[in-house]
Design a protein around this motif. Structure first.
Motif, PDB file in Angstrom:
ATOM      1  N   PRO A  93       0.828  -1.207   0.000  1.00 15.46           N
ATOM      2  CA  PRO A  93       0.000   0.000   0.000  1.00 15.46           C
ATOM      3  C   PRO A  93       0.864   1.259   0.000  1.00 15.46           C
ATOM      4  O   PRO A  93       2.083   1.200  -0.035  1.00 15.46           O
ATOM      5  CB  PRO A  93      -0.801  -0.132   1.300  1.00 15.46           C
ATOM      6  N   GLU A  94       0.214   2.370   0.070  1.00 13.40           N
ATOM      7  CA  GLU A  94       0.915   3.648   0.055  1.00 13.40           C
ATOM      8  C   GLU A  94       1.916   3.716   1.195  1.00 13.40           C
ATOM      9  O   GLU A  94       1.640   3.280   2.306  1.00 13.40           O
ATOM     10  CB  GLU A  94      -0.110   4.776   0.193  1.00 13.40           C
ATOM     11  N   ALA A  95       3.068   4.280   0.925  1.00 16.30           N
ATOM     12  CA  ALA A  95       4.127   4.341   1.928  1.00 16.30           C
ATOM     13  C   ALA A  95       3.676   5.143   3.141  1.00 16.30           C
ATOM     14  O   ALA A  95       2.914   6.105   3.035  1.00 16.30           O
ATOM     15  CB  ALA A  95       5.382   4.969   1.332  1.00 16.30           C
ATOM     16  N   VAL A  96       4.180   4.727   4.297  1.00 14.14           N
ATOM     17  CA  VAL A  96       3.867   5.408   5.553  1.00 14.14           C
ATOM     18  C   VAL A  96       4.927   6.467   5.818  1.00 14.14           C
ATOM     19  O   VAL A  96       6.122   6.198   5.687  1.00 14.14           O
ATOM     20  CB  VAL A  96       3.844   4.394   6.716  1.00 14.14           C
ATOM     21  N   PRO A  97       4.549   7.691   6.183  1.00 18.57           N
ATOM     22  CA  PRO A  97       5.554   8.709   6.524  1.00 18.57           C
ATOM     23  C   PRO A  97       6.446   8.213   7.660  1.00 18.57           C
ATOM     24  O   PRO A  97       5.961   7.666   8.656  1.00 18.57           O
ATOM     25  CB  PRO A  97       4.695   9.905   6.968  1.00 18.57           C
ATOM     26  N   ARG A  98       7.754   8.403   7.508  1.00 15.61           N
ATOM     27  CA  ARG A  98       8.685   7.849   8.491  1.00 15.61           C
ATOM     28  C   ARG A  98       8.999   8.852   9.600  1.00 15.61           C
ATOM     29  O   ARG A  98      10.152   9.053   9.982  1.00 15.61           O
ATOM     30  CB  ARG A  98       9.965   7.393   7.802  1.00 15.61           C
ATOM     31  N   THR A  99       7.976   9.504  10.120  1.00 10.44           N
ATOM     32  CA  THR A  99       8.162  10.338  11.302  1.00 10.44           C
ATOM     33  C   THR A  99       8.181   9.408  12.509  1.00 10.44           C
ATOM     34  O   THR A  99       7.295   8.586  12.679  1.00 10.44           O
ATOM     35  CB  THR A  99       7.008  11.342  11.441  1.00 10.44           C
ATOM     36  N   VAL A 100       9.211   9.531  13.320  1.00  7.65           N
ATOM     37  CA  VAL A 100       9.434   8.573  14.400  1.00  7.65           C
ATOM     38  C   VAL A 100       9.253   9.248  15.743  1.00  7.65           C
ATOM     39  O   VAL A 100       9.873  10.277  16.026  1.00  7.65           O
ATOM     40  CB  VAL A 100      10.853   7.970  14.304  1.00  7.65           C
ATOM     41  N   ASP A 101       8.399   8.668  16.570  1.00  6.11           N
ATOM     42  CA  ASP A 101       8.247   9.114  17.945  1.00  6.11           C
ATOM     43  C   ASP A 101       9.112   8.205  18.823  1.00  6.11           C
ATOM     44  O   ASP A 101       8.766   7.052  19.064  1.00  6.11           O
ATOM     45  CB  ASP A 101       6.778   9.036  18.375  1.00  6.11           C
ATOM     46  N   ALA A 198       4.049  -1.423   4.190  1.00  2.00           N
ATOM     47  CA  ALA A 198       3.322  -2.656   4.472  1.00  2.00           C
ATOM     48  C   ALA A 198       2.879  -2.714   5.929  1.00  2.00           C
ATOM     49  O   ALA A 198       3.468  -2.076   6.801  1.00  2.00           O
ATOM     50  CB  ALA A 198       4.207  -3.868   4.156  1.00  2.00           C
ATOM     51  N   PRO A 199       1.839  -3.503   6.225  1.00  2.00           N
ATOM     52  CA  PRO A 199       1.430  -3.688   7.624  1.00  2.00           C
ATOM     53  C   PRO A 199       2.338  -4.700   8.311  1.00  2.00           C
ATOM     54  O   PRO A 199       2.861  -5.630   7.686  1.00  2.00           O
ATOM     55  CB  PRO A 199       0.006  -4.231   7.496  1.00  2.00           C
ATOM     56  N   VAL A 200       2.526  -4.524   9.601  1.00  2.00           N
ATOM     57  CA  VAL A 200       3.218  -5.505  10.426  1.00  2.00           C
ATOM     58  C   VAL A 200       2.371  -5.686  11.685  1.00  2.00           C
ATOM     59  O   VAL A 200       1.957  -4.714  12.322  1.00  2.00           O
ATOM     60  CB  VAL A 200       4.655  -5.055  10.764  1.00  2.00           C
ATOM     61  N   LEU A 201       2.052  -6.929  12.010  1.00  2.00           N
ATOM     62  CA  LEU A 201       1.219  -7.213  13.179  1.00  2.00           C
ATOM     63  C   LEU A 201       2.076  -7.204  14.434  1.00  2.00           C
ATOM     64  O   LEU A 201       3.175  -7.768  14.451  1.00  2.00           O
ATOM     65  CB  LEU A 201       0.528  -8.566  13.018  1.00  2.00           C
ATOM     66  N   VAL A 202       1.559  -6.585  15.484  1.00  2.00           N
ATOM     67  CA  VAL A 202       2.279  -6.499  16.756  1.00  2.00           C
ATOM     68  C   VAL A 202       1.326  -6.807  17.902  1.00  2.00           C
ATOM     69  O   VAL A 202       0.112  -6.593  17.794  1.00  2.00           O
ATOM     70  CB  VAL A 202       2.902  -5.103  16.963  1.00  2.00           C
ATOM     71  N   THR A 217      11.078   2.399   9.546  1.00  2.00           N
ATOM     72  CA  THR A 217      11.192   1.596   8.328  1.00  2.00           C
ATOM     73  C   THR A 217      10.042   1.866   7.372  1.00  2.00           C
ATOM     74  O   THR A 217      10.011   1.347   6.255  1.00  2.00           O
ATOM     75  CB  THR A 217      11.238   0.101   8.705  1.00  2.00           C
ATOM     76  N   GLY A 218       9.063   2.665   7.799  1.00  2.00           N
ATOM     77  CA  GLY A 218       7.920   2.963   6.952  1.00  2.00           C
ATOM     78  C   GLY A 218       6.836   1.920   7.011  1.00  2.00           C
ATOM     79  O   GLY A 218       6.024   1.806   6.082  1.00  2.00           O
ATOM     80  N   LEU A 219       6.790   1.139   8.100  1.00  4.73           N
ATOM     81  CA  LEU A 219       5.778   0.091   8.239  1.00  4.73           C
ATOM     82  C   LEU A 219       4.594   0.586   9.055  1.00  4.73           C
ATOM     83  O   LEU A 219       4.720   1.481   9.893  1.00  4.73           O
ATOM     84  CB  LEU A 219       6.395  -1.148   8.907  1.00  4.73           C
ATOM     85  N   ARG A 220       3.434  -0.027   8.807  1.00  5.12           N
ATOM     86  CA  ARG A 220       2.214   0.299   9.551  1.00  5.12           C
ATOM     87  C   ARG A 220       1.979  -0.768  10.610  1.00  5.12           C
ATOM     88  O   ARG A 220       1.634  -1.903  10.286  1.00  5.12           O
ATOM     89  CB  ARG A 220       1.006   0.365   8.614  1.00  5.12           C
ATOM     90  N   ALA A 221       2.194  -0.406  11.874  1.00  2.00           N
ATOM     91  CA  ALA A 221       1.977  -1.355  12.962  1.00  2.00           C
ATOM     92  C   ALA A 221       0.484  -1.544  13.184  1.00  2.00           C
ATOM     93  O   ALA A 221      -0.269  -0.577  13.333  1.00  2.00           O
ATOM     94  CB  ALA A 221       2.647  -0.852  14.233  1.00  2.00           C
ATOM     95  N   VAL A 222       0.052  -2.810  13.190  1.00  2.00           N
ATOM     96  CA  VAL A 222      -1.361  -3.157  13.385  1.00  2.00           C
ATOM     97  C   VAL A 222      -1.463  -3.954  14.690  1.00  2.00           C
ATOM     98  O   VAL A 222      -0.846  -5.017  14.818  1.00  2.00           O
ATOM     99  CB  VAL A 222      -1.903  -3.997  12.217  1.00  2.00           C
ATOM    100  N   PRO A 223      -2.229  -3.473  15.672  1.00  5.74           N
ATOM    101  CA  PRO A 223      -2.258  -4.154  16.968  1.00  5.74           C
ATOM    102  C   PRO A 223      -3.117  -5.417  16.949  1.00  5.74           C
ATOM    103  O   PRO A 223      -4.166  -5.473  16.321  1.00  5.74           O
ATOM    104  CB  PRO A 223      -2.871  -3.097  17.889  1.00  5.74           C
ATOM    105  N   VAL A 224      -2.626  -6.425  17.679  1.00  8.73           N
ATOM    106  CA  VAL A 224      -3.395  -7.646  17.922  1.00  8.73           C
ATOM    107  C   VAL A 224      -3.530  -7.781  19.440  1.00  8.73           C
ATOM    108  O   VAL A 224      -2.532  -7.918  20.136  1.00  8.73           O
ATOM    109  CB  VAL A 224      -2.699  -8.890  17.337  1.00  8.73           C
ATOM    110  N   PRO A 225      -4.739  -7.729  19.977  1.00 10.21           N
ATOM    111  CA  PRO A 225      -4.913  -7.764  21.430  1.00 10.21           C
ATOM    112  C   PRO A 225      -4.374  -9.042  22.066  1.00 10.21           C
ATOM    113  O   PRO A 225      -4.347 -10.116  21.453  1.00 10.21           O
ATOM    114  CB  PRO A 225      -6.433  -7.654  21.599  1.00 10.21           C
ATOM    115  N   VAL A 226      -3.958  -8.904  23.323  1.00  5.72           N
ATOM    116  CA  VAL A 226      -3.431 -10.027  24.096  1.00  5.72           C
ATOM    117  C   VAL A 226      -4.196 -10.126  25.408  1.00  5.72           C
ATOM    118  O   VAL A 226      -4.920  -9.216  25.803  1.00  5.72           O
ATOM    119  CB  VAL A 226      -1.926  -9.842  24.388  1.00  5.72           C
ATOM    120  N   ASP A 227      -4.024 -11.258  26.075  1.00 11.81           N
ATOM    121  CA  ASP A 227      -4.501 -11.409  27.446  1.00 11.81           C
ATOM    122  C   ASP A 227      -3.369 -12.010  28.261  1.00 11.81           C
ATOM    123  O   ASP A 227      -2.211 -12.013  27.821  1.00 11.81           O
ATOM    124  CB  ASP A 227      -5.787 -12.252  27.494  1.00 11.81           C
TER     125      ASP A 227
END
Length: 504
Positions: A93-101, A198-202, A217-227
């Motif tokens: 998909p479209e590149a993610v801006p690489r602004t880093v917090d 690209a998305p990366v699952l975390v 790295t320009g990746l889109r972090a996608v959250p996966v809930p945990v318990d």
């Protein structure tokens, strides 16, 4: 004769003679080998270390060197051909801006002002670090022939073999790259496995340093809930289907920040789901050496039972030794290793040889086992002191899980939503003389509730833990309107679980 060549020649000679000795049979003494082969004691020591790293001999301090028992648990080779399809999926998909917090990383790295108790640190306090053993290892490493020469690009063979043996039987030295610590290894893995945008699952929540590396790295972090049992497999499968992601980053053992362990019945499910999605699992095994001595047997790494090369394993010596011993490892099987190696070379060429030599000296010395046992006992003791202090002074802060590894506790503040309470508590705590880590940087999406993270590993000892919690109580009374402990009007905390998941 050139010393490194002598080491290889002596190792070859000893290897060819091992059949003369039965399993557990004792080899000639170092002095006898020096006299017989006319080499230096250093050459003998390094040749023996090479054979030990290969699992051919075992050294027993004070007793000598013995032939190791043959291994019978070597798994059959797996099928890594699926990686060719996964690694070629460079459309995205479209590149993610690489602004880093980087705030979540900096809060654990920056030294607090004088007089402030550091409950937000990410490393062992100097009193827990093996400073004498490190100094001795560095001194011995500096005297090794060729210590300042250029090392092999992939790392010293003996150190790669040590990491491989520590990870598990599915891997060999050829599957391991030495890296400049765990953070560098994570960054290399993310760049290698997913194209920009690209998305990366975390896992959610997860380690802020990984989220920052993904963003850089320009990746889109996608959250996966945990318990409390780790990532939920059904949600992981749904996330792969919804996003088309090819990477899932997880910490199966003592996950940062909660300290939870991936449940045994979920381990195989995670690998099966990733394999079905044609995806890699990046296993950040950062806390294996930070186990508490009441934890019981640890599960092996996911990479230990992964013949098909689904897992890219990250390991580091930094967390359990010193922030400055930045030596780690990337382990993988199949074509992906070539891509990891290429990015590692471009980024850093190689890890400085003196650091690798010092790491090898440290893990091969008797002091290594003593240090691990000492840290294990002290972390358990500090965890118990902090949990007791929190129950006494801050019963309104929820502590759902008491970990059996790692160096911190994850607390939920009263109320819901991120709001301003979390940042207000952190600021008030600093004014009261204690630094704590805010929970917001551990989430890549909106947090379900405000949290803080408290480190019991980064302080001098029990007195600072108790005083730090007392100062935090002052901050909570100021910002959350909480009454002092013991008033009977505070909000009840959740009943925490013991290490292992038992309710107290």
């Amino acid at each position: 004769m050139h010393e490194p060549s002598s080491v290889a020649q002596l190792a070859d000679s000893l290897r060819s003679e091992l059949d003369r000795y039965p399993a557990d049979g004792k080899l000639p003494s170092s002095r006898a080998l020096v006299e017989r082969f006319r080499v230096s004691p250093v050459t003998v020591s390094r040749a023996i270390a090479r054979l030990a790293a290969e699992g051919l001999v075992v050294t027993r301090p004070g007793a000598g060197v013995f032939r190791a028992r043959p291994r019978t648990d070597t798994p059959p080779p797996g099928d890594t051909s699926w990686q060719e399809v996964s690694l070629s999926g460079d459309g995205g998909p479209e590149a993610v801006p690489r602004t880093v917090d980087a705030s979540g990383v900096l809060v654990t790295l920056a030294a607090p002002p004088a007089g402030v108790i550091e409950l937000n640190g990410g490393y062992l306090h100097s009193s827990l670090q093996p400073e004498r053993a490190l100094a001795a290892a560095l001194a011995r490493a500096g005297r090794r022939p060729g210590a300042w020469d250029r090392p092999p690009i992939d790392g010293l063979p003996e150190l790669r073999a040590w990491f491989a043996r520590d990870i598990g039987p599915a891997l060999g030295a050829a599957d391991v790259l030495i890296t400049a610590g765990g953070q560098s290894a994570l960054a290399v893995a993310l760049r290698a496995l997913a194209p920009s945008g690209a998305p990366v699952l975390v896992e959610s929540p997860t380690y802020p340093g990984m989220l920052a590396a993904a963003r850089a790295t320009g990746l889109r972090a996608v959250p996966v809930p945990v318990d409390t049992g780790g990532v939920r497999p059904e949600l992981l499968a749904a996330a792969f289907r919804a996003t088309g992601a090819r990477v899932f980053v997880c910490q199966p053992l003592f996950r940062n920040p909660t300290g939870a362990v991936l449940a045994p019945e979920r381990r195989g499910e995670v690998l099966r789901i990733a394999r079905a999605a044609g995806a890699f699992v990046v296993e950040d095994d950062f806390a294996r050496c930070l186990v508490h001595d009441d934890a019981g047997p640890l599960p092996p790494p996911l990479a230990a039972d992964d013949p098909d090369g689904v897992v890219v394993h990250v390991r580091s010596l930094t967390k359990v030794t010193s922030p400055s011993l930045r030596v780690g490892a990337l382990a993988a099987r199949g074509p992906v290793l070539a891509r990891l190696r290429a990015i590692q070379v471009v980024d850093s060429f190689f890890v400085p040889r003196p650091l690798q030599e010092a790491a090898l000296e440290l893990v091969g010395s008797p002091a290594w086992g003593r240090h691990l046992r000492s840290v294990s006992a002290e972390l358990r003791n500090r965890r118990n002191i902090m949990t007791a202090a929190l129950r006494l002074d801050l019963p309104a802060l929820a502590l759902p899980h008491v970990p059996s590894g790692g160096g911190s506790l994850w607390l939920r503040l009263p109320g819901t939503g991120a709001g301003t309470d979390e940042s207000a508590v952190v600021s008030a705590a600093l004014r009261a003389g204690v630094a704590v880590a805010p929970g917001r940087p551990y989430f890549c999406a909106e947090p379900p509730s405000p949290h803080i993270r408290l480190s019991f590993a980064a302080v001098a000892g029990a007195a600072e833990i108790v005083e730090g919690v007392r100062r935090l109580r002052t901050a909570c009374e100021e910002t959350l309107g909480m009454l002092p402990a013991g008033s009977g009007d505070g909000c009840p905390a959740e009943e925490p679980t013991e290490p292992g998941g038992r309710t107290r």
